[in-house]
Design an enzyme around this catalytic site. Structure first.
Site, PDB file in Angstrom:
ATOM      1  N   ASP A 138      -0.302   5.099   0.818  1.00 38.95           N
ATOM      2  CA  ASP A 138      -0.627   6.121   1.816  1.00 38.95           C
ATOM      3  C   ASP A 138      -0.657   5.526   3.225  1.00 38.95           C
ATOM      4  O   ASP A 138      -1.416   4.604   3.497  1.00 38.95           O
ATOM      5  CB  ASP A 138      -1.972   6.774   1.493  1.00 38.95           C
ATOM      6  CG  ASP A 138      -1.903   7.545   0.185  1.00 38.95           C
ATOM      7  OD1 ASP A 138      -0.985   8.359   0.049  1.00 38.95           O
ATOM      8  OD2 ASP A 138      -2.742   7.293  -0.696  1.00 38.95           O
ATOM      9  N   GLY A 190     -10.289   6.896  -1.245  1.00 37.79           N
ATOM     10  CA  GLY A 190     -10.412   7.563  -2.546  1.00 37.79           C
ATOM     11  C   GLY A 190     -10.801   9.018  -2.361  1.00 37.79           C
ATOM     12  O   GLY A 190     -11.756   9.320  -1.634  1.00 37.79           O
ATOM     13  N   GLY A 191     -10.073   9.916  -2.987  1.00 43.37           N
ATOM     14  CA  GLY A 191     -10.289  11.336  -2.792  1.00 43.37           C
ATOM     15  C   GLY A 191     -11.637  11.832  -3.305  1.00 43.37           C
ATOM     16  O   GLY A 191     -12.310  12.629  -2.637  1.00 43.37           O
ATOM     17  N   LYS A 192     -12.042  11.376  -4.478  1.00 45.80           N
ATOM     18  CA  LYS A 192     -13.329  11.833  -5.039  1.00 45.80           C
ATOM     19  C   LYS A 192     -14.472  11.314  -4.167  1.00 45.80           C
ATOM     20  O   LYS A 192     -15.414  12.035  -3.838  1.00 45.80           O
ATOM     21  CB  LYS A 192     -13.480  11.342  -6.494  1.00 45.80           C
ATOM     22  CG  LYS A 192     -12.474  11.966  -7.448  1.00 45.80           C
ATOM     23  CD  LYS A 192     -12.744  11.600  -8.900  1.00 45.80           C
ATOM     24  CE  LYS A 192     -12.396  10.174  -9.253  1.00 45.80           C
ATOM     25  NZ  LYS A 192     -10.971   9.844  -9.185  1.00 45.80           N
ATOM     26  N   GLU A 193     -14.363  10.047  -3.812  1.00 51.13           N
ATOM     27  CA  GLU A 193     -15.385   9.426  -2.953  1.00 51.13           C
ATOM     28  C   GLU A 193     -15.444  10.143  -1.603  1.00 51.13           C
ATOM     29  O   GLU A 193     -16.517  10.349  -1.037  1.00 51.13           O
ATOM     30  CB  GLU A 193     -15.048   7.944  -2.735  1.00 51.13           C
ATOM     31  CG  GLU A 193     -15.129   7.082  -3.979  1.00 51.13           C
ATOM     32  CD  GLU A 193     -13.896   7.150  -4.889  1.00 51.13           C
ATOM     33  OE1 GLU A 193     -12.993   7.982  -4.636  1.00 51.13           O
ATOM     34  OE2 GLU A 193     -13.842   6.375  -5.853  1.00 51.13           O
ATOM     35  N   ARG A 194     -14.261  10.561  -1.090  1.00 49.62           N
ATOM     36  CA  ARG A 194     -14.193  11.243   0.213  1.00 49.62           C
ATOM     37  C   ARG A 194     -14.873  12.602   0.142  1.00 49.62           C
ATOM     38  O   ARG A 194     -15.584  13.000   1.065  1.00 49.62           O
ATOM     39  CB  ARG A 194     -12.715  11.370   0.611  1.00 49.62           C
ATOM     40  CG  ARG A 194     -12.480  11.851   2.014  1.00 49.62           C
ATOM     41  CD  ARG A 194     -11.017  11.653   2.400  1.00 49.62           C
ATOM     42  NE  ARG A 194     -10.659  10.251   2.352  1.00 49.62           N
ATOM     43  CZ  ARG A 194      -9.480   9.775   1.925  1.00 49.62           C
ATOM     44  NH1 ARG A 194      -8.547  10.609   1.526  1.00 49.62           N
ATOM     45  NH2 ARG A 194      -9.250   8.488   1.908  1.00 49.62           N
ATOM     46  N   ASN A 212       0.181  10.450  -7.946  1.00 51.55           N
ATOM     47  CA  ASN A 212       0.628  10.618  -6.558  1.00 51.55           C
ATOM     48  C   ASN A 212       1.670   9.567  -6.195  1.00 51.55           C
ATOM     49  O   ASN A 212       2.608   9.837  -5.445  1.00 51.55           O
ATOM     50  CB  ASN A 212      -0.549  10.483  -5.586  1.00 51.55           C
ATOM     51  CG  ASN A 212      -1.621  11.532  -5.798  1.00 51.55           C
ATOM     52  OD1 ASN A 212      -1.390  12.531  -6.472  1.00 51.55           O
ATOM     53  ND2 ASN A 212      -2.790  11.305  -5.230  1.00 51.55           N
ATOM     54  N   ASP A 217       0.868  -1.172   0.000  1.00 53.55           N
ATOM     55  CA  ASP A 217       0.000   0.000   0.000  1.00 53.55           C
ATOM     56  C   ASP A 217       0.916   1.237   0.000  1.00 53.55           C
ATOM     57  O   ASP A 217       2.115   1.129   0.281  1.00 53.55           O
ATOM     58  CB  ASP A 217      -0.871  -0.039   1.261  1.00 53.55           C
ATOM     59  CG  ASP A 217      -1.611   1.253   1.501  1.00 53.55           C
ATOM     60  OD1 ASP A 217      -2.275   1.725   0.568  1.00 53.55           O
ATOM     61  OD2 ASP A 217      -1.516   1.805   2.628  1.00 53.55           O
ATOM     62  N   ARG A 233      -8.654  16.968  -9.557  1.00 56.11           N
ATOM     63  CA  ARG A 233      -7.476  17.242 -10.397  1.00 56.11           C
ATOM     64  C   ARG A 233      -6.612  18.338  -9.756  1.00 56.11           C
ATOM     65  O   ARG A 233      -5.386  18.249  -9.731  1.00 56.11           O
ATOM     66  CB  ARG A 233      -7.907  17.646 -11.812  1.00 56.11           C
ATOM     67  CG  ARG A 233      -8.209  16.443 -12.711  1.00 56.11           C
ATOM     68  CD  ARG A 233      -8.326  16.848 -14.170  1.00 56.11           C
ATOM     69  NE  ARG A 233      -9.547  17.585 -14.440  1.00 56.11           N
ATOM     70  CZ  ARG A 233     -10.744  17.019 -14.687  1.00 56.11           C
ATOM     71  NH1 ARG A 233     -10.848  15.702 -14.730  1.00 56.11           N
ATOM     72  NH2 ARG A 233     -11.808  17.754 -14.910  1.00 56.11           N
ATOM     73  N   LYS A 278      -6.492  19.070  -6.592  1.00 48.54           N
ATOM     74  CA  LYS A 278      -5.878  18.470  -5.389  1.00 48.54           C
ATOM     75  C   LYS A 278      -4.645  17.649  -5.767  1.00 48.54           C
ATOM     76  O   LYS A 278      -3.606  17.719  -5.091  1.00 48.54           O
ATOM     77  CB  LYS A 278      -6.933  17.627  -4.657  1.00 48.54           C
ATOM     78  CG  LYS A 278      -6.423  16.912  -3.435  1.00 48.54           C
ATOM     79  CD  LYS A 278      -6.165  15.464  -3.735  1.00 48.54           C
ATOM     80  CE  LYS A 278      -5.428  14.765  -2.627  1.00 48.54           C
ATOM     81  NZ  LYS A 278      -5.212  13.349  -2.907  1.00 48.54           N
TER      82      LYS A 278
HETATM   83  C1  XBP Z   1      -5.520   5.942   0.519  1.00 52.91           C
HETATM   84  C2  XBP Z   1      -6.619   6.843   0.208  1.00 52.91           C
HETATM   85  C3  XBP Z   1      -6.458   7.880  -0.802  1.00 52.91           C
HETATM   86  C4  XBP Z   1      -5.780   9.146  -0.442  1.00 52.91           C
HETATM   87  C5  XBP Z   1      -6.084  10.193  -1.486  1.00 52.91           C
HETATM   88  O1  XBP Z   1      -6.025   4.683   0.966  1.00 52.91           O
HETATM   89  O2  XBP Z   1      -7.682   6.713   0.726  1.00 52.91           O
HETATM   90  O3  XBP Z   1      -7.739   8.243  -1.162  1.00 52.91           O
HETATM   91  O4  XBP Z   1      -6.265   9.567   0.825  1.00 52.91           O
HETATM   92  O5  XBP Z   1      -5.757   9.828  -2.767  1.00 52.91           O
HETATM   93  P1  XBP Z   1      -5.101   3.386   0.961  1.00 52.91           P
HETATM   94  P2  XBP Z   1      -6.627  10.362  -4.038  1.00 52.91           P
HETATM   95  O6  XBP Z   1      -3.815   3.765   1.639  1.00 52.91           O
HETATM   96  O7  XBP Z   1      -5.856   2.369   1.763  1.00 52.91           O
HETATM   97  O8  XBP Z   1      -4.888   2.955  -0.476  1.00 52.91           O
HETATM   98  O9  XBP Z   1      -7.108  11.724  -3.702  1.00 52.91           O
HETATM   99  O10 XBP Z   1      -5.671  10.343  -5.209  1.00 52.91           O
HETATM  100  O11 XBP Z   1      -7.779   9.399  -4.233  1.00 52.91           O
HETATM  101 MG    MG Z   2      -2.994   3.109   3.451  1.00 54.53          MG
END
Ligand code: XBP
Ligand code: MG
Length: 256
Positions: free
Chosen positions: A13, A54-58, A130, A11, A85, A87
């Site tokens: 993040d 996921g950023g969009k989902e968040r 990213n 993973d 985009r 972000k």
């Molecule tokens: C990571 C995420 C990502 C980042 C944002 O989860 O949830 O959404 O917070 O990235 P994991 P984007 O570590 O479980 O994969 O904005 O590019 O979606």
């Molecule tokens: Mg993670």
């Protein structure tokens, strides 16, 4: 007989680096300001929002759950895509301007695995740009090439905790779950990896240490270094301190 450990799937993040609090979060806030929105995600709120990957989902979840009275424009989905985009641009620029350091033990373990001819892969919900920005600026210029697969973002529609991103990565690599190990930092990530049939090592961080990590192979403070060992946090580990290297991974892999 236990199959041989051939591939390590990471993973990004929270696992390779603590990117959420001081990376993604301020990048979201900068994008909100760009668009004149009065949305501000502070550290505790962001911890709650991490329940959605996921950023969009968040962002959609934030509006639904925390700003129900905010007048949604007709083109809300387009706005979310544009915000995202922006972000991503802020986030990758922040990485290029100083980077976010890798977590303890990450560089050492990756280098050891590479030298041993182990297959390396990435399985993450974050946007591909990213991932490459983090690898390039925090690991090495050519680090994206260290990984035989970078499975990221919207390449599968169902994000973690769904197993899809891990299944896709293994399909690309031509390996089975019995030959792989996953590295995660969160409950959603562990669920995704376990549902894909993977033995999983968890390294916690400030946002995730209270999560339920039932089913993990080991739960650690971090991967550790010889001069700064990890603390093992799961009951099976009995507070052991050491550092994660290939012999240790192979021993855990064979035991469970
Ligand atoms: C990571 C995420 C990502 C980042 C944002 O989860 O949830 O959404 O917070 O990235 P994991 P984007 O570590 O479980 O994969 O904005 O590019 O979606
Ligand atoms: Mg993670």
């Amino acid at each position: 007989m236990t199959p041989m450990l051939r591939a390590l799937l990471f993973d990004v993040d929270g696992t390779l680096a603590d990117t959420e609090r001081d990376g993604h979060r301020p990048a979201f806030n900068a994008a909100f300001r760009d668009f004149g929105l009065d949305w501000e995600w502070d550290v505790p709120l962001y911890g709650e929002l991490l329940a959605v990957t996921g950023g969009k989902e968040r962002m959609r979840h934030y509006v639904e759950r925390y700003r129900p009275d905010w007048p949604r424009p007709a083109d809300f989905d387009d706005l979310v895509a544009e915000l995202h985009r922006a972000k991503t641009r802020h986030y990758t620029r922040m990485l290029s301007e100083g980077g976010i350091p890798l977590r303890a033990g990450v560089r050492r373990l990756l280098q050891e695995a590479r030298q041993a001819g182990m297959i390396l892969g990435i399985a993450t919900t974050t946007t591909p740009d990213n991932v490459t920005a983090l690898l390039e600026h925090s690991l090495a210029d050519d680090a994206a090439g260290w990984f035989a697969v970078i499975a990221a973002g919207d390449i599968v529609p169902a994000k973690k905790p769904a197993p899809d991103i891990y299944l896709w990565a293994m399909q690309q690599l031509g390996v089975s779950p019995e030959e792989c190990m996953a590295f995660e930092d969160s409950e959603h990530g562990l669920c995704a990896a376990r549902a894909a049939g993977l033995k999983t090592v968890v390294t916690v961080n400030d946002y995730t240490r209270g999560h339920d990590f039932t089913g993990a192979l080991a739960v650690l403070s971090d991967l550790g270094e010889p001069d700064a060992p990890y603390t093992r946090l799961d009951a099976a580990g009995g507070g052991e301190t050491a550092w994660v290297d290939l012999p240790r991974l192979r021993a855990w892999f064979a035991r469970d």
